[in-house]
Design a protein around this motif. Structure first.
Motif, short mmCIF file in Angstrom:
data_model
loop_
_atom_site.label_atom_id
_atom_site.label_comp_id
_atom_site.label_asym_id
_atom_site.label_seq_id
_atom_site.Cartn_x
_atom_site.Cartn_y
_atom_site.Cartn_z
N GLU A 1 -21.51 32.01 6.70
CA GLU A 1 -22.87 31.86 6.41
C GLU A 1 -23.28 30.80 5.73
O GLU A 1 -23.90 32.24 5.40
CB GLU A 1 -23.10 33.41 7.67
N VAL A 2 -22.66 30.48 5.13
CA VAL A 2 -23.39 29.28 4.29
C VAL A 2 -24.78 28.84 5.20
O VAL A 2 -24.25 28.43 5.78
CB VAL A 2 -22.38 28.84 3.31
N LYS A 3 -25.56 28.59 4.11
CA LYS A 3 -26.10 28.30 5.17
C LYS A 3 -26.72 26.83 4.28
O LYS A 3 -28.01 25.94 5.26
CB LYS A 3 -28.42 28.97 4.94
N ASP A 4 -26.82 26.08 3.29
CA ASP A 4 -26.94 25.09 2.37
C ASP A 4 -25.85 24.00 3.37
O ASP A 4 -25.00 24.51 3.84
CB ASP A 4 -25.95 25.21 1.64
N ASP A 5 -26.83 23.36 3.87
CA ASP A 5 -26.05 22.04 4.39
C ASP A 5 -25.49 21.47 3.56
O ASP A 5 -23.93 20.42 4.21
CB ASP A 5 -27.25 21.10 5.60
N LYS A 6 -25.60 20.95 2.47
CA LYS A 6 -24.81 19.58 2.02
C LYS A 6 -23.65 20.62 1.16
O LYS A 6 -23.16 21.71 0.63
CB LYS A 6 -25.08 19.96 0.08
N PRO A 7 -22.40 20.41 1.48
CA PRO A 7 -21.04 20.14 1.28
C PRO A 7 -20.63 20.21 -0.24
O PRO A 7 -21.50 19.90 -1.34
CB PRO A 7 -19.77 19.15 1.69
N ARG A 8 -20.25 21.71 -1.07
CA ARG A 8 -20.37 22.14 -1.92
C ARG A 8 -18.89 22.02 -2.62
O ARG A 8 -18.81 23.40 -3.89
CB ARG A 8 -21.62 22.90 -2.80
N GLY A 9 -17.83 22.33 -1.96
CA GLY A 9 -16.57 22.34 -2.04
C GLY A 9 -15.86 22.02 -3.28
O GLY A 9 -15.72 23.07 -3.83
N VAL A 10 -15.72 20.79 -3.42
CA VAL A 10 -15.18 20.09 -4.62
C VAL A 10 -15.62 20.02 -5.71
O VAL A 10 -15.31 20.44 -6.63
CB VAL A 10 -15.54 18.29 -4.00
N ILE A 11 -17.12 21.04 -5.79
CA ILE A 11 -18.24 21.14 -6.83
C ILE A 11 -17.28 22.23 -7.32
O ILE A 11 -17.04 22.72 -8.32
CB ILE A 11 -19.90 20.90 -6.72
N LEU A 12 -16.89 23.18 -6.41
CA LEU A 12 -16.82 24.59 -6.54
C LEU A 12 -15.18 24.43 -7.66
O LEU A 12 -15.00 25.17 -8.50
CB LEU A 12 -16.83 24.85 -5.74
N ALA A 13 -14.52 24.10 -6.71
CA ALA A 13 -13.08 23.91 -6.96
C ALA A 13 -13.04 22.65 -8.05
O ALA A 13 -12.01 22.79 -9.46
CB ALA A 13 -12.27 23.05 -5.77
N ALA A 14 -13.65 21.90 -8.29
CA ALA A 14 -13.67 20.69 -10.02
C ALA A 14 -14.32 21.60 -11.09
O ALA A 14 -13.48 21.77 -11.84
CB ALA A 14 -14.78 19.40 -9.67
N TYR A 15 -15.56 22.09 -10.85
CA TYR A 15 -15.53 23.36 -12.32
C TYR A 15 -14.62 24.59 -12.47
O TYR A 15 -14.55 24.94 -13.62
CB TYR A 15 -16.96 23.54 -12.10
N THR A 16 -14.51 25.28 -11.18
CA THR A 16 -13.75 26.06 -11.24
C THR A 16 -11.81 26.13 -12.12
O THR A 16 -11.54 26.73 -12.65
CB THR A 16 -12.69 26.24 -9.93
N ALA A 17 -11.74 25.04 -11.89
CA ALA A 17 -10.23 24.40 -12.47
C ALA A 17 -10.47 24.23 -13.80
O ALA A 17 -9.58 23.71 -14.58
CB ALA A 17 -9.76 23.42 -11.80
N THR A 18 -12.03 23.54 -14.23
CA THR A 18 -12.12 23.36 -15.28
C THR A 18 -11.23 24.20 -16.37
O THR A 18 -10.78 23.48 -17.55
CB THR A 18 -13.67 23.34 -16.50
N ILE B 1 -23.26 32.31 -6.17
CA ILE B 1 -24.51 31.25 -7.00
C ILE B 1 -24.94 30.16 -6.40
O ILE B 1 -25.21 29.63 -5.73
CB ILE B 1 -23.90 31.65 -8.81
N LEU B 2 -23.35 29.14 -6.37
CA LEU B 2 -23.38 27.56 -5.88
C LEU B 2 -23.74 27.68 -4.64
O LEU B 2 -24.29 26.92 -3.87
CB LEU B 2 -21.68 27.52 -5.92
N MET B 3 -23.09 28.91 -3.32
CA MET B 3 -22.79 28.76 -1.90
C MET B 3 -24.92 29.69 -1.58
O MET B 3 -24.93 29.97 -0.23
CB MET B 3 -22.01 29.31 -1.44
N LYS B 4 -25.32 30.26 -3.17
CA LYS B 4 -26.84 31.22 -1.64
C LYS B 4 -26.07 32.16 -1.20
O LYS B 4 -26.89 32.35 -0.37
CB LYS B 4 -27.16 30.12 -1.54
N ILE B 5 -24.91 33.33 -0.97
CA ILE B 5 -24.56 33.69 -0.28
C ILE B 5 -24.43 35.59 -0.86
O ILE B 5 -24.44 35.22 -2.11
CB ILE B 5 -23.35 33.63 0.59
#
Length: 200
Positions: free
Chosen positions: A100-117, A155-159
């Motif tokens: 139930e993420v309401k944000d229409d902007k896809p943020r998956g690659v952003i999350l994956a990239a910064y998590t792998a830092t 935080i990123l997905m606002k849930i």
């Protein structure tokens, strides 16, 4: 700007995840400014470590790879990291509706990239290819990446945090499956003759 988030994720991840969310960034810009550069660290370190330093099993002789073999394996490893970040990111976007993420902007690659830092940064330890040193450094890096995933996803997905915990657990499961799949693919590739070649 992407690399500017790196220090923040290591020192104050909560605030940095908020900054990442507020910073509009396309997937292509993320790759150019963050992923392409940081993924070079473990690939280049691995090339140097396996060709110039080498490793030793017990009291045996030092083992090194030929430069052509190490380069080939480093390029494959680099490509696998780039593809893995993108594929995991697409899985995250696919799961977003389920949680139930309401944000229409896809943020998956952003999350994956910064998590792998942390994994990218800790890859520098590959210049000294000692199995125990590398294993301990890898565990620390993976542990912090998992922490960033659980901390950053809500935080990123606002849930809500509890829904974010379940979402992050699903992402972690997919990541583990991808890792096992990568190992299986590596075995197949090695059987086709693209394995390591040792200096005689």
């Amino acid at each position: 700007m992407s690399l500017g988030h790196t220090v923040g994720l290591l020192t104050h991840p909560d605030r940095e995840w908020e900054a990442i969310r507020n910073h509009s960034e396309s997937t292509s810009m993320l790759y150019v400014g963050h992923v392409l550069l940081l993924a070079l660290i473990p690939a280049a370190a691995g090339f140097y470590g396996t060709t110039q330093v080498g490793w030793q099993i017990g009291d045996g002789q030092i083992i090194r790879l030929t430069e052509s073999s190490a380069l080939q394996l480093s390029v494959l490893f680099y490509a696998a990291m780039l593809a893995g970040i993108y594929i995991l990111g697409r899985f995250i976007d696919f799961f977003a509706a389920t949680y139930e993420v309401k944000d229409d902007k896809p943020r998956g690659v952003i999350l994956a990239a910064y998590t792998a830092t942390p994994i990218f940064l800790m890859g520098v330890i590959a210049v000294y290819p000692n199995i125990w040193v590398n294993m301990m450094a890898g565990l620390v890096a993976v542990a912090y990446s998992v922490y960033l995933l659980y901390e950053g996803l809500p935080i990123l997905m606002k849930i809500p945090a509890e829904r974010g915990f379940m979402f992050a657990s699903s992402v972690l499961t997919v990541g583990l499956v991808m890792f096992v799949s990568l190992l299986a693919i590596s075995v197949v590739i090695w059987s086709m003759g693209v394995g390591p070649v040792y200096v005689s």
